[in-house]
Design a protein around this motif. Structure first.
Motif, short mmCIF file in Angstrom:
data_model
loop_
_atom_site.label_atom_id
_atom_site.label_comp_id
_atom_site.label_asym_id
_atom_site.label_seq_id
_atom_site.Cartn_x
_atom_site.Cartn_y
_atom_site.Cartn_z
N THR A 11 -45.66 -8.54 -27.10
CA THR A 11 -44.31 -8.04 -27.35
C THR A 11 -43.39 -9.20 -27.68
N GLU A 12 -42.25 -8.84 -28.19
CA GLU A 12 -41.23 -9.84 -28.46
C GLU A 12 -40.81 -10.53 -27.16
N LEU A 13 -40.80 -9.79 -26.07
CA LEU A 13 -40.44 -10.38 -24.77
C LEU A 13 -41.41 -11.49 -24.37
N HIS A 14 -42.69 -11.31 -24.69
CA HIS A 14 -43.69 -12.34 -24.39
C HIS A 14 -43.36 -13.61 -25.17
N HIS A 15 -43.07 -13.46 -26.44
CA HIS A 15 -42.72 -14.61 -27.26
C HIS A 15 -41.40 -15.24 -26.78
N MET A 16 -40.43 -14.41 -26.42
CA MET A 16 -39.16 -14.93 -25.90
C MET A 16 -39.37 -15.75 -24.64
N SER A 17 -40.22 -15.26 -23.75
CA SER A 17 -40.43 -15.99 -22.50
C SER A 17 -41.10 -17.33 -22.77
N MET A 18 -41.99 -17.40 -23.75
CA MET A 18 -42.61 -18.69 -24.10
C MET A 18 -41.55 -19.67 -24.61
N VAL A 19 -40.70 -19.19 -25.50
CA VAL A 19 -39.65 -20.06 -26.05
C VAL A 19 -38.66 -20.44 -24.96
N SER A 35 -40.81 -12.00 -34.41
CA SER A 35 -41.98 -11.90 -33.56
C SER A 35 -43.05 -11.12 -34.34
N TYR A 36 -44.16 -11.78 -34.64
CA TYR A 36 -45.27 -11.14 -35.36
C TYR A 36 -46.24 -10.59 -34.33
N GLY A 42 -47.91 -14.22 -33.14
CA GLY A 42 -47.15 -15.43 -33.44
C GLY A 42 -45.66 -15.14 -33.52
N PHE A 43 -44.88 -16.19 -33.70
CA PHE A 43 -43.44 -16.01 -33.80
C PHE A 43 -42.83 -17.13 -34.63
N ALA A 44 -41.65 -16.86 -35.16
CA ALA A 44 -40.84 -17.85 -35.88
C ALA A 44 -39.63 -18.13 -35.01
N VAL A 45 -39.34 -19.42 -34.82
CA VAL A 45 -38.26 -19.81 -33.92
C VAL A 45 -37.56 -21.05 -34.47
N LYS A 53 -42.27 -30.08 -30.47
CA LYS A 53 -43.38 -30.81 -29.84
C LYS A 53 -43.79 -30.16 -28.53
N ARG A 54 -42.81 -29.74 -27.75
CA ARG A 54 -43.11 -29.11 -26.45
C ARG A 54 -43.79 -27.76 -26.66
N VAL A 55 -43.32 -26.96 -27.62
CA VAL A 55 -43.96 -25.67 -27.89
C VAL A 55 -45.39 -25.92 -28.37
N GLY A 56 -45.58 -26.90 -29.24
CA GLY A 56 -46.92 -27.21 -29.76
C GLY A 56 -47.91 -27.59 -28.69
N GLY A 57 -47.44 -28.09 -27.56
CA GLY A 57 -48.31 -28.47 -26.46
C GLY A 57 -48.61 -27.35 -25.48
N MET A 58 -48.04 -26.16 -25.71
CA MET A 58 -48.25 -25.05 -24.78
C MET A 58 -49.64 -24.44 -24.97
N ASP A 59 -50.20 -23.92 -23.85
CA ASP A 59 -51.47 -23.19 -23.93
C ASP A 59 -51.30 -21.98 -24.83
N GLY A 60 -52.29 -21.72 -25.63
CA GLY A 60 -52.27 -20.54 -26.50
C GLY A 60 -51.71 -20.81 -27.89
N ILE A 61 -51.09 -21.97 -28.11
CA ILE A 61 -50.56 -22.29 -29.43
C ILE A 61 -51.69 -22.92 -30.24
N ILE A 62 -52.06 -22.27 -31.33
CA ILE A 62 -53.15 -22.75 -32.17
C ILE A 62 -52.63 -23.67 -33.27
N SER A 63 -51.54 -23.27 -33.91
CA SER A 63 -50.97 -24.11 -34.97
C SER A 63 -49.48 -23.82 -35.10
N MET A 64 -48.79 -24.81 -35.65
CA MET A 64 -47.35 -24.70 -35.90
C MET A 64 -47.07 -25.36 -37.23
N PHE A 65 -46.10 -24.84 -37.94
CA PHE A 65 -45.66 -25.51 -39.16
C PHE A 65 -44.20 -25.19 -39.41
N GLU A 66 -43.54 -26.13 -40.05
CA GLU A 66 -42.12 -25.99 -40.37
C GLU A 66 -41.96 -25.16 -41.63
#
Length: 175
Positions: A11-19, A35-36, A42-45, A53-66
């Motif tokens: 859910t979007e709430l899951h993504h919000m709590s991660m951010v 929120s995809y 995945g999500f765009a933030v 950098k901190r989000v990229g180091g979280m468990d469950g994050i496979i890839s990030m790009f600008e």
């Protein structure tokens, strides 16, 4: 974040709590742009480089790009590719509708003259916003993007920089 997890509803709430875990008190709900959660997780933030950098180091994050904005390379594909101006068209095109999602379309462009075109298929229920449809442009609507403002946005499906007109004429042909 990859595939949708089995047995867990994303859910979007899951993504919000991660951010929020990264931003803490600085979290503003509008920072989460989208929120995809239908075909992938995945999500765009909006983040600073340090936050990213901190989000990229979280468990469950496979890839990030600008997100990057690209400029059009040409608005005259037909000439750019070197095609002749007159081309025999297939009769199968008479019931074909091409949908293009882009920054707009300029209906007065020579590419969208409807001379020689019959009406759209009867089942088509499209309409044009801010200009009159013809037998080649059978629908055009303006939609606001997911929080990514467009420079000089005019709130219309009219093209202001040539990109949408270029893409639509390339996809649908010059007629």
């Amino acid at each position: 974040m990859g595939d949708l997890p089995k047995g867990i509803e994303v859910t979007e709430l899951h993504h919000m709590s991660m951010v929020q875990g990264v931003l803490g008190r600085n979290f503003a709900p509008e920072a989460l742009v989208h929120s995809y959660r239908k075909s992938f997780n995945g999500f765009a933030v909006r983040l600073t480089k340090e936050e990213a950098k901190r989000v990229g180091g979280m468990d469950g994050i496979i890839s990030m790009f600008e997100s990057k904005r690209h400029k059009a390379q040409t608005t005259r594909s037909w000439d750019f590719i070197g095609f002749p101006q007159q081309v025999n068209r297939a009769s199968l095109e008479s019931d074909l509708i091409v949908g293009v999602i882009d920054y707009g379309i300029w209906p007065e462009s020579h590419s969208f003259k409807d001379q020689g075109f019959g009406p759209p298929p009867r089942k088509w229920k499209g309409s044009c916003q801010n200009f009159t449809c013809n037998n080649k442009i059978v629908g055009a609507k303006y939609f606001v993007g997911h929080g990514f403002p467009i420079k000089d946005d005019i709130g219309s499906p009219r093209d202001t920089d040539g990109h949408g007109t270029h893409c639509a004429s390339t996809a649908a042909g010059l007629g």
